[in-house]
Design a protein around this motif. Structure first.
Motif, mmCIF file in Angstrom:
data_model
loop_
_atom_site.group_PDB
_atom_site.id
_atom_site.type_symbol
_atom_site.label_atom_id
_atom_site.label_comp_id
_atom_site.label_asym_id
_atom_site.label_seq_id
_atom_site.Cartn_x
_atom_site.Cartn_y
_atom_site.Cartn_z
ATOM 1 N N LEU A 118 45.402 21.532 54.674
ATOM 2 C CA LEU A 118 45.926 20.480 55.626
ATOM 3 C C LEU A 118 45.125 19.349 55.782
ATOM 4 C CD1 LEU A 118 47.559 22.811 58.434
ATOM 5 C CD2 LEU A 118 48.523 21.972 56.479
ATOM 6 N N ASP A 119 44.023 19.208 55.042
ATOM 7 C CA ASP A 119 43.188 17.949 55.095
ATOM 8 C C ASP A 119 42.753 17.802 56.665
ATOM 9 O OD1 ASP A 119 42.152 16.490 53.396
ATOM 10 O OD2 ASP A 119 44.015 15.080 53.099
ATOM 11 N N PHE A 120 42.593 18.557 57.434
ATOM 12 C CA PHE A 120 42.022 18.292 58.777
ATOM 13 C C PHE A 120 40.516 18.262 58.801
ATOM 14 C CE2 PHE A 120 45.563 20.630 61.432
ATOM 15 C CZ PHE A 120 46.332 19.601 61.237
ATOM 16 N N ASN A 121 39.901 17.392 59.695
ATOM 17 C CA ASN A 121 38.943 17.160 59.856
ATOM 18 C C ASN A 121 38.308 18.163 60.849
ATOM 19 O OD1 ASN A 121 39.167 15.831 62.005
ATOM 20 N ND2 ASN A 121 39.068 14.072 61.448
ATOM 21 N N THR A 122 36.884 18.519 61.159
ATOM 22 C CA THR A 122 36.511 19.494 62.166
ATOM 23 C C THR A 122 36.930 19.246 63.436
ATOM 24 O OG1 THR A 122 34.438 18.323 62.458
ATOM 25 C CG2 THR A 122 34.662 20.070 60.820
ATOM 26 N N LEU A 123 37.068 18.135 63.780
ATOM 27 C CA LEU A 123 37.872 17.696 65.196
ATOM 28 C C LEU A 123 39.136 18.259 65.115
ATOM 29 C CD1 LEU A 123 37.588 16.445 68.033
ATOM 30 C CD2 LEU A 123 38.204 14.255 67.074
ATOM 31 N N GLU A 124 40.174 17.815 64.255
ATOM 32 C CA GLU A 124 41.472 18.214 64.269
ATOM 33 C C GLU A 124 41.548 19.731 64.071
ATOM 34 O OE1 GLU A 124 43.223 14.343 62.130
ATOM 35 O OE2 GLU A 124 42.372 15.935 60.884
ATOM 36 N N ILE A 125 40.680 20.426 63.427
ATOM 37 C CA ILE A 125 40.798 21.822 63.327
ATOM 38 C C ILE A 125 40.459 22.467 64.818
ATOM 39 C CG2 ILE A 125 39.600 24.027 62.276
ATOM 40 C CD1 ILE A 125 39.149 22.232 59.938
ATOM 41 N N ALA A 126 39.386 21.997 65.451
ATOM 42 C CA ALA A 126 39.099 22.395 66.859
ATOM 43 C C ALA A 126 40.385 22.184 67.653
ATOM 44 C CB ALA A 126 37.981 21.398 67.393
ATOM 45 N N LYS A 127 41.027 21.122 67.486
ATOM 46 C CA LYS A 127 42.342 20.773 68.509
ATOM 47 C C LYS A 127 43.284 21.831 68.021
ATOM 48 C CE LYS A 127 41.692 15.811 69.409
ATOM 49 N NZ LYS A 127 42.093 14.413 68.953
ATOM 50 N N ALA A 128 43.714 22.159 66.811
ATOM 51 C CA ALA A 128 44.755 23.130 66.499
ATOM 52 C C ALA A 128 44.171 24.245 66.611
ATOM 53 C CB ALA A 128 45.044 22.753 64.989
ATOM 54 N N THR A 129 43.151 24.816 66.731
ATOM 55 C CA THR A 129 42.858 26.071 66.945
ATOM 56 C C THR A 129 42.431 26.487 68.371
ATOM 57 O OG1 THR A 129 40.634 25.989 66.246
ATOM 58 C CG2 THR A 129 41.991 26.783 64.577
ATOM 59 N N GLY A 130 41.987 25.218 68.995
ATOM 60 C CA GLY A 130 41.695 25.633 70.446
ATOM 61 C C GLY A 130 40.112 25.978 70.631
ATOM 62 N N ASP A 131 39.338 26.037 69.385
ATOM 63 C CA ASP A 131 38.025 26.434 69.327
ATOM 64 C C ASP A 131 37.187 25.048 69.650
ATOM 65 O OD1 ASP A 131 38.529 29.310 69.109
ATOM 66 O OD2 ASP A 131 38.789 28.800 66.976
ATOM 67 N N PRO A 132 35.892 25.215 70.172
ATOM 68 C CA PRO A 132 35.064 23.924 70.092
ATOM 69 C C PRO A 132 34.888 23.556 68.952
ATOM 70 C CG PRO A 132 34.223 25.758 71.475
ATOM 71 C CD PRO A 132 35.319 26.274 70.711
ATOM 72 N N GLU A 133 34.490 22.269 68.859
ATOM 73 C CA GLU A 133 34.373 21.845 67.433
ATOM 74 C C GLU A 133 33.076 22.042 66.667
ATOM 75 O OE1 GLU A 133 33.980 17.645 67.048
ATOM 76 O OE2 GLU A 133 34.122 17.385 65.086
ATOM 77 N N GLY A 134 31.995 22.407 67.767
ATOM 78 C CA GLY A 134 30.672 22.873 67.200
ATOM 79 C C GLY A 134 30.889 24.425 66.552
ATOM 80 N N THR A 135 31.669 24.960 66.931
ATOM 81 C CA THR A 135 31.815 26.465 66.647
ATOM 82 C C THR A 135 32.795 26.256 65.310
ATOM 83 O OG1 THR A 135 32.317 27.139 68.848
ATOM 84 C CG2 THR A 135 33.267 28.369 66.990
ATOM 85 N N ILE A 136 33.446 25.140 65.064
ATOM 86 C CA ILE A 136 34.325 25.024 63.853
ATOM 87 C C ILE A 136 33.497 24.499 62.895
ATOM 88 C CG2 ILE A 136 36.161 23.700 62.755
ATOM 89 C CD1 ILE A 136 36.972 25.983 64.697
ATOM 90 N N ARG A 137 32.621 23.714 63.152
ATOM 91 C CA ARG A 137 31.599 23.222 62.136
ATOM 92 C C ARG A 137 30.653 24.163 61.841
ATOM 93 N NH1 ARG A 137 28.948 19.309 65.238
ATOM 94 N NH2 ARG A 137 30.778 18.245 66.124
ATOM 95 N N GLY A 138 30.238 24.961 62.371
ATOM 96 C CA GLY A 138 29.333 26.238 62.096
ATOM 97 C C GLY A 138 30.309 27.247 61.096
ATOM 98 N N ARG A 139 31.569 27.417 61.649
ATOM 99 C CA ARG A 139 32.377 28.534 60.705
ATOM 100 C C ARG A 139 32.625 27.935 59.635
ATOM 101 N NH1 ARG A 139 37.223 29.934 64.602
ATOM 102 N NH2 ARG A 139 35.618 30.690 65.672
ATOM 103 N N LEU A 140 33.078 26.714 59.562
ATOM 104 C CA LEU A 140 33.339 25.824 58.197
ATOM 105 C C LEU A 140 32.192 25.799 57.207
ATOM 106 C CD1 LEU A 140 35.489 24.492 56.576
ATOM 107 C CD2 LEU A 140 34.719 22.435 57.389
ATOM 108 N N HIS A 141 31.048 25.703 57.810
ATOM 109 C CA HIS A 141 29.691 25.476 56.906
ATOM 110 C C HIS A 141 29.454 26.943 56.175
ATOM 111 C CE1 HIS A 141 25.675 24.852 55.199
ATOM 112 N NE2 HIS A 141 25.462 25.720 56.162
ATOM 113 N N ARG A 142 29.780 28.153 57.155
ATOM 114 C CA ARG A 142 29.555 29.603 56.687
ATOM 115 C C ARG A 142 30.537 29.813 55.519
ATOM 116 N NH1 ARG A 142 27.750 29.950 61.840
ATOM 117 N NH2 ARG A 142 29.906 30.383 62.522
ATOM 118 N N ALA A 143 31.885 29.502 55.899
ATOM 119 C CA ALA A 143 33.034 29.822 55.166
ATOM 120 C C ALA A 143 32.820 29.208 53.671
ATOM 121 C CB ALA A 143 34.464 29.229 55.735
#
Lengths: 183, 237
Positions: free
Chosen positions: A143-168
């Motif tokens: 979907l070409d989302f950046n971490t902020l957009e992913i945070a908005k879409a999933t309702g998770d904090p952006e920091g969590t998303i950044r960490g999750r994306l890094h690990r993924a």
């Protein structure tokens, strides 16, 4: 049919819900449908959910404040509806087993799709990862989302998303490296 | 030199398109269905089609007012007949698509009969008068609908209340089943003297709260804070 355009500009959408919904369906209908399918793995259900997403979008259009782009907003509604469905389905299956919070998409796929998937280079690895990693990779790469957009879409904090994306990405990178991808 | 992210993105997207998403497009058939549902909603809210037609075009003229008066007069005359009150029980076809069975999977536990329940009385009639129901709704959330599930309306053994506010939603689920063990990793919380189980906060906005009372499993799940979930749970009467 190719992928729909990812360009978005709130200003392009009319304030009139009837006009806006037409543009939303044309521009993002397929993405919404595919996202629902990615979460649920059931074509008919994905169709039902995607229709419901647009009905909800129509009803709430006048309240949409433009805090995110329209695409993120629609995907957020889609994800929420899919999660609602999975919760409900889980409640009917194993009421208190929290290990069963989500289910892998592969559980519902047709045999032919699974065969094709096994021949892929990346997808087959992505779908072996934990579900929250699959989700973040899908939103980031497809979907070409950046971490902020992913945070908005999933309702998770952006920091969590950044960490999750890094690990993924790290996990996926390890799996791909073994197969010599992009070496 | 190639950019690894670009490569992964390109290949991953192509593989998704060609494998999972092949011929999965939001075609005109689906768009038409959305339009039909919206039109049906609109007509339901706005009255007869011809009236909606005028309203849409903002013809708020004296003529329309006069026509409305005539319509009321004419309707009251018609209402004297016995051709009204053909109230039919609502069935699954009235439900939001979310709660319709998906696909042809006969093992899908959602493939059960379901009904829209319109009032607290109807809920109690269907499920049992002893059932506790939520009396608190947080903030701007609104009850979207109440659905009963079971082998027949008289044998309703599950209720689902759906609430939404803009793009947020949560569910209240009530079902008859015995205590099924403590959910893994949940924290204890007191719900009016009954032990409840709350999923721990982990930065996720999703909350899940379960409790059992008189062989009824109550639970709340969705986009509400843990505080609000407990408040909803404590409001059950």
């Amino acid at each position: 049919m190719g992928r729909p355009s990812h360009k978005d500009n709130n200003l392009n959408f009319s304030k009139d819900p009837s006009a806006a919904i037409e543009d939303m369906m044309n521009q993002y209908g397929t993405l919404v449908l595919r996202t629902a399918y990615f979460y649920l793995g059931d074509r008919h259900l994905a169709e039902d959910i995607s229709q419901e997403v647009f009905i909800l979008a129509y009803r709430n259009w006048t309240k949409f404040r433009g805090d995110s782009i329209v695409k993120t907003w629609l995907i957020k509604i889609t994800i929420n509806r899919c999660r609602d469905h999975l919760r409900l389905k889980r409640s009917a299956e194993i009421p208190s087993d929290t290990l069963f919070i989500n289910e892998p998409i592969t559980r519902n796929l047709e045999e032919e799709v699974i065969k094709r998937m096994n021949r892929t280079e990346i997808l087959k690895h992505v779908l072996t990862l934990p579900l929250h990693y699959q989700e973040v990779l899908y939103l980031f790469y497809y979907l070409d989302f950046n971490t902020l957009e992913i945070a908005k879409a999933t309702g998770d904090p952006e920091g969590t998303i950044r960490g999750r994306l890094h690990r993924a990405r790290k996990l996926l990178g390890g799996l791909l490296e073994k197969e010599g991808f992009n070496k | 030199m190639t950019d690894p992210k670009k490569d992964i993105k390109k290949v991953f997207s192509e593989e998704l398109d060609q494998t999972l998403f092949e011929s999965l497009d939001f075609q005109s058939r689906l768009q038409d269905e959305v339009r039909k549902k919206l039109t049906a909603d609109y007509q339901k809210e706005s009255g007869p089609t011809w009236l909606a037609f005028f309203r849409k075009r903002r013809v708020y003229s004296t003529m329309l007012v006069a026509a409305a008066v005539c319509l009321v007069f004419f309707s009251s005359w018609l209402l004297r007949g016995d051709n009204l009150n053909q109230a039919q029980p609502k069935t699954t076809s009235d439900n939001p698509t979310l709660f319709r069975s998906g696909g042809n999977d006969s093992n899908d536990p959602l493939v059960r009969q379901s009904w829209v329940l319109d009032s607290e009385n109807e809920v109690r009639q269907a499920f049992g008068t002893d059932v506790l129901l939520p009396t608190y709704t947080p903030g701007q959330f609104k009850l979207d609908g109440i659905y009963g599930y079971g082998s027949s309306k008289e044998q309703t053994n599950k209720l689902v209340f759906t609430y939404s506010h803009e793009d947020q939603s949560y569910l209240v689920i009530i079902e008859r089943n015995k205590f099924d063990g403590i959910p893994h990793g949940f924290e204890d919380v007191d719900i009016n003297g009954t032990k409840g189980y709350l999923n721990p906060e982990d930065g996720n906005t999703d909350t899940e709260l379960h409790w059992y009372l008189n062989d009824v499993h109550y639970w709340i799940a969705g986009h509400v804070s843990t505080e609000e979930a407990v408040k909803i749970a404590k409001s059950f009467k």
